[in-house]
Design an enzyme around this catalytic site. Sequence first.
Site, mmCIF file in Angstrom:
data_model
loop_
_atom_site.group_PDB
_atom_site.id
_atom_site.type_symbol
_atom_site.label_atom_id
_atom_site.label_comp_id
_atom_site.label_asym_id
_atom_site.label_seq_id
_atom_site.Cartn_x
_atom_site.Cartn_y
_atom_site.Cartn_z
ATOM 1 N N GLN A 1 0.807 -1.229 0.000
ATOM 2 C CA GLN A 1 0.000 0.000 0.000
ATOM 3 C C GLN A 1 0.836 1.272 0.000
ATOM 4 O O GLN A 1 0.289 2.366 -0.129
ATOM 5 C CB GLN A 1 -0.950 0.011 1.209
ATOM 6 C CG GLN A 1 -2.052 -1.016 1.134
ATOM 7 C CD GLN A 1 -3.106 -0.706 0.077
ATOM 8 O OE1 GLN A 1 -3.138 0.353 -0.521
ATOM 9 N NE2 GLN A 1 -3.981 -1.673 -0.165
ATOM 10 N N SER B 1 2.957 -5.121 -5.200
ATOM 11 C CA SER B 1 1.844 -5.500 -6.076
ATOM 12 C C SER B 1 1.715 -4.495 -7.209
ATOM 13 O O SER B 1 1.828 -3.293 -6.990
ATOM 14 C CB SER B 1 0.549 -5.523 -5.260
ATOM 15 O OG SER B 1 -0.565 -5.629 -6.113
ATOM 16 N N THR C 1 6.240 -20.298 -15.939
ATOM 17 C CA THR C 1 6.481 -19.418 -17.086
ATOM 18 C C THR C 1 6.151 -17.974 -16.718
ATOM 19 O O THR C 1 5.103 -17.704 -16.130
ATOM 20 C CB THR C 1 5.598 -19.854 -18.275
ATOM 21 O OG1 THR C 1 5.938 -21.193 -18.613
ATOM 22 C CG2 THR C 1 5.804 -18.952 -19.484
ATOM 23 N N CYS D 1 -10.420 -7.513 0.733
ATOM 24 C CA CYS D 1 -10.232 -8.964 0.822
ATOM 25 C C CYS D 1 -11.167 -9.594 1.840
ATOM 26 O O CYS D 1 -11.458 -10.776 1.778
ATOM 27 C CB CYS D 1 -8.793 -9.273 1.206
ATOM 28 S SG CYS D 1 -7.648 -8.311 0.242
#
Length: 404
Positions: free
Chosen positions: A181, A201, A241, A327
């Site tokens: 954040q 993120s 990958t 979440c």
Amino acid sequence: MKIPIYMDYHATTPVDPRVLEAMLPYFTTEYGNAASKSHAFGWKAEEAVEAAREEVAKLIGASAKEIVWTSGATESDNLAVKGAAHFYQAKGKHLVTCKTEHKAVLDSMHALERQGFEVTFLEPERDGRLDPAKVQAALRPDTILVSVMHANNETGVVHPIAEIGRIARGAGVVFHCDAVQSIGKIPFDVEAMNVDLASISAHKMYGPKGMGALYVRRKPRVRLVAEMDGGGHERGFRSGTLNVPGIVGMGKAAELARLERDAEAVRVTALRERLRKGLEKELDLLTVNGSLEHRVPGNLNVSFAYVEGEALMMAVKDVAVSSGSACTSASLEPSYVLRAMGVSEDLAHSSIRFGLGRFSTEEEVDYTIRLFGEKVRKLREMSPLYEMVKDGVDLNQIEWANPH
């Protein structure tokens, strides 16, 4: 102005058009596998991956070799917490964290408890910040990991990470920081903050969803046990990958954050203050949760006393906000973050998180102030408790009938 208005930038951010533009060729013409070393398609993909790695590293003051790509911050948190615990368990099985961490850290800690590790969960102060002295006091000879976030996802409160990192470093304990954040919003430097592992993120800084990274310090070297087995990609830390378009997007998002962060922070802070002052002018009995001084620019977490947060969210459908973190907002439990800070259950239930960001405008803020003023007043008209308080009744002095 478009309705509904988006004010939930802590849940996710829109992809910046410049990020999308950088990503598109890697879906269509540059579709090689970055692990294909035998032809130009693979080389081109690898080149793009390494350029993005360099950008993410630059944003946090790291070297490119210290960036490991993941599928997002939840995976980064899991890899950091479990990976470090499993590698260093011969040295000890004690871990330290804070009660207001993201569920990805807390649930990883609970999983480790079931495996025989011992975890100390520290309480923050009333303003939401963790006192470094509590970390110092919690350390033991068998402590192997401290995990404390930089900025909280619900309150936006920023912890004194440099000080906590210094304490962990002094004790020879690995220090993980969930910086999801804060990165891209306020300065974050792994050297200045004594951080060994940091979760990042993309979709919290105008990049694509499903894309993240973990910073893993090389000097002094931090070791992890891989949580996923496979082809040994990412120096064995994270097989699979590589998501080349996602990585390119994250790299571009990091570059934009590095170049535009400080100017953006000034603008977004001004918007937040406009929102806060506007709401305070419109309404009484309004509490800002968490330190205003130590906070990321776009966050405003407010409790509207005598109004149920969920009811208020239903009433303000034109503005996208949340109660609690995205979440866990599906559960109707009051925010565990606010409860750990000592906020009463009633006020925790009446909290709303506003998240402002890159594409927020003054017009949207002013509309939100008017809408919330109107809807909160309407809901309070239906609240007998609010009526009693306005009539000067001290609710603490009332003996309520026991319903049982």
